[in-house]
Design a protein around this motif. Structure first.
Motif, PDB file in Angstrom:
ATOM      1  N   ALA A   1     -11.385  -1.577  -0.424  1.00 53.23           N
ATOM      2  CA  ALA A   1     -12.396  -2.390   0.258  1.00 53.23           C
ATOM      3  C   ALA A   1     -12.572  -3.757  -0.377  1.00 53.23           C
ATOM      4  O   ALA A   1     -12.994  -4.709   0.294  1.00 53.23           O
ATOM      5  CB  ALA A   1     -13.733  -1.643   0.267  1.00 53.23           C
TER       6      ALA A   1
ATOM      7  N   VAL B   1      -1.350   4.336   1.539  1.00 53.82           N
ATOM      8  CA  VAL B   1      -2.781   4.551   1.297  1.00 53.82           C
ATOM      9  C   VAL B   1      -3.567   3.406   1.931  1.00 53.82           C
ATOM     10  O   VAL B   1      -3.021   2.353   2.272  1.00 53.82           O
ATOM     11  CB  VAL B   1      -3.078   4.620  -0.220  1.00 53.82           C
ATOM     12  CG1 VAL B   1      -2.340   5.785  -0.851  1.00 53.82           C
ATOM     13  CG2 VAL B   1      -2.705   3.313  -0.917  1.00 53.82           C
ATOM     14  N   GLU B   2      -4.864   3.618   2.072  1.00 53.88           N
ATOM     15  CA  GLU B   2      -5.715   2.577   2.636  1.00 53.88           C
ATOM     16  C   GLU B   2      -5.908   1.444   1.633  1.00 53.88           C
ATOM     17  O   GLU B   2      -5.969   1.661   0.432  1.00 53.88           O
ATOM     18  CB  GLU B   2      -7.074   3.153   3.029  1.00 53.88           C
ATOM     19  CG  GLU B   2      -7.019   4.130   4.195  1.00 53.88           C
ATOM     20  CD  GLU B   2      -8.408   4.553   4.631  1.00 53.88           C
ATOM     21  OE1 GLU B   2      -9.394   4.023   4.062  1.00 53.88           O
ATOM     22  OE2 GLU B   2      -8.503   5.399   5.522  1.00 53.88           O
ATOM     23  N   GLU B   3      -5.992   0.261   2.160  1.00 55.17           N
ATOM     24  CA  GLU B   3      -6.222  -0.910   1.313  1.00 55.17           C
ATOM     25  C   GLU B   3      -7.642  -0.854   0.757  1.00 55.17           C
ATOM     26  O   GLU B   3      -8.591  -0.621   1.502  1.00 55.17           O
ATOM     27  CB  GLU B   3      -6.039  -2.188   2.139  1.00 55.17           C
ATOM     28  CG  GLU B   3      -6.021  -3.461   1.311  1.00 55.17           C
ATOM     29  CD  GLU B   3      -5.740  -4.679   2.173  1.00 55.17           C
ATOM     30  OE1 GLU B   3      -6.712  -5.223   2.752  1.00 55.17           O
ATOM     31  OE2 GLU B   3      -4.564  -5.073   2.274  1.00 55.17           O
TER      32      GLU B   3
ATOM     33  N   GLU C   1     -10.885  -6.610   1.497  1.00 56.18           N
ATOM     34  CA  GLU C   1     -11.603  -7.055   2.685  1.00 56.18           C
ATOM     35  C   GLU C   1     -12.802  -7.919   2.297  1.00 56.18           C
ATOM     36  O   GLU C   1     -13.121  -8.903   2.969  1.00 56.18           O
ATOM     37  CB  GLU C   1     -12.065  -5.852   3.506  1.00 56.18           C
ATOM     38  CG  GLU C   1     -12.878  -6.204   4.746  1.00 56.18           C
ATOM     39  CD  GLU C   1     -12.083  -7.018   5.756  1.00 56.18           C
ATOM     40  OE1 GLU C   1     -12.710  -7.795   6.493  1.00 56.18           O
ATOM     41  OE2 GLU C   1     -10.839  -6.890   5.785  1.00 56.18           O
TER      42      GLU C   1
ATOM     43  N   THR D   1       0.819  -1.214   0.000  1.00 56.40           N
ATOM     44  CA  THR D   1       0.000   0.000   0.000  1.00 56.40           C
ATOM     45  C   THR D   1       0.854   1.266   0.000  1.00 56.40           C
ATOM     46  O   THR D   1       0.318   2.361   0.136  1.00 56.40           O
ATOM     47  CB  THR D   1      -0.929   0.016   1.227  1.00 56.40           C
ATOM     48  OG1 THR D   1      -0.144  -0.153   2.411  1.00 56.40           O
ATOM     49  CG2 THR D   1      -1.960  -1.104   1.138  1.00 56.40           C
TER      50      THR D   1
END
Length: 229
Positions: free
Chosen positions: A167, A163-165, A170, A152
């Motif tokens: 969605a 950065v955020e993984e 998930e 990331t």
């Protein structure tokens, strides 16, 4: 007595009977060596199913290839190439998951199409063709990733920013039905069902068995062998 023996032998010869015998053997081993009671916990089995599901999905596709008498050495490498492409698209290029998924599936299909064309049209040996595809897919994955682990950490204006993984990761690696069953397990079950329909209910499945039995006889019987290969 002989009639009972014959019925028993006939039952044991059935594929479902062999599967049941193997399952019973696993259950017996699990009961005898329960790992301090871990074998009797639901979470143990759901975690195990989640872990093996990715291999199960590959195995279902490989089953179709083996039925025709072929082999594919490139499945793991093509999976790696698709995974690298998916990670780069979603994390580094910001492509939405619903677009990245079909793109990566198309990438895997393209690799299979190349191998199938070389085997079916040009009569090359499956072992050699898929070995070459394995090397190509591994090399392509390494080139795309720059020989580094895809993470990331995204480079922006010469600097690395975490950065955020997305969605979608998930969703694919998470659990459903009250946080008990992995999404991958559901996907594997759907793939298994589709393969069962394909092999037992559709003409295409009969063609695969015929080609695996004797390719030349299948061709002389009017089966489009090249299209099925």
């Amino acid at each position: 007595m002989s009639s009972f023996k014959e019925k028993t032998q006939s039952f044991i010869a059935l594929p479902i009977a062999k599967a049941l015998i193997a399952l019973i053997g696993i259950l017996i081993i699990g009961v005898l060596f329960d790992g301090g009671g871990s074998f009797f916990k639901l979470n143990t089995h759901t975690e195990m199913l989640g872990f093996v599901s990715r291999y199960a999905i590959l195995a279902f596709g490989m089953t179709l290839v083996i039925i025709t008498g072929g082999i594919d050495l490139s499945v793991g490498s093509v999976l790696g190439l698709s995974a690298v492409a998916f990670s780069l698209l979603t994390i580094h290029f910001g492509v939405p998951g619903y677009l990245a998924l079909p793109i990566c599936v198309a990438l895997g299909l393209a690799c299979g199409l190349v191998s199938g064309t070389l085997i079916g049209r040009f009569k090359l040996q499956p072992f050699i063709v898929t070995l070459a595809m394995m090397v190509f897919a591994r090399g392509a994955a390494k080139v795309l990733s720059g020989g580094q682990k895809v993470s990331t950490a995204v480079q922006i204006d010469g600097e690395y920013v975490f950065v955020e993984e997305p969605a979608i990761f998930e969703t694919l690696s998470g659990k459903v039905f009250g946080d008990t069953i992995f999404t991958a397990t559901i996907i594997a079950a759907l793939v298994a069902f589709l393969c069962w329909i394909l092999l037992s209910r559709l003409r295409f499945g009969r063609y695969l068995y015929a080609i695996g039995g004797n390719e030349e006889s299948a061709r002389l019987s009017g089966i489009p062998v090249i299209k099925q290969s």
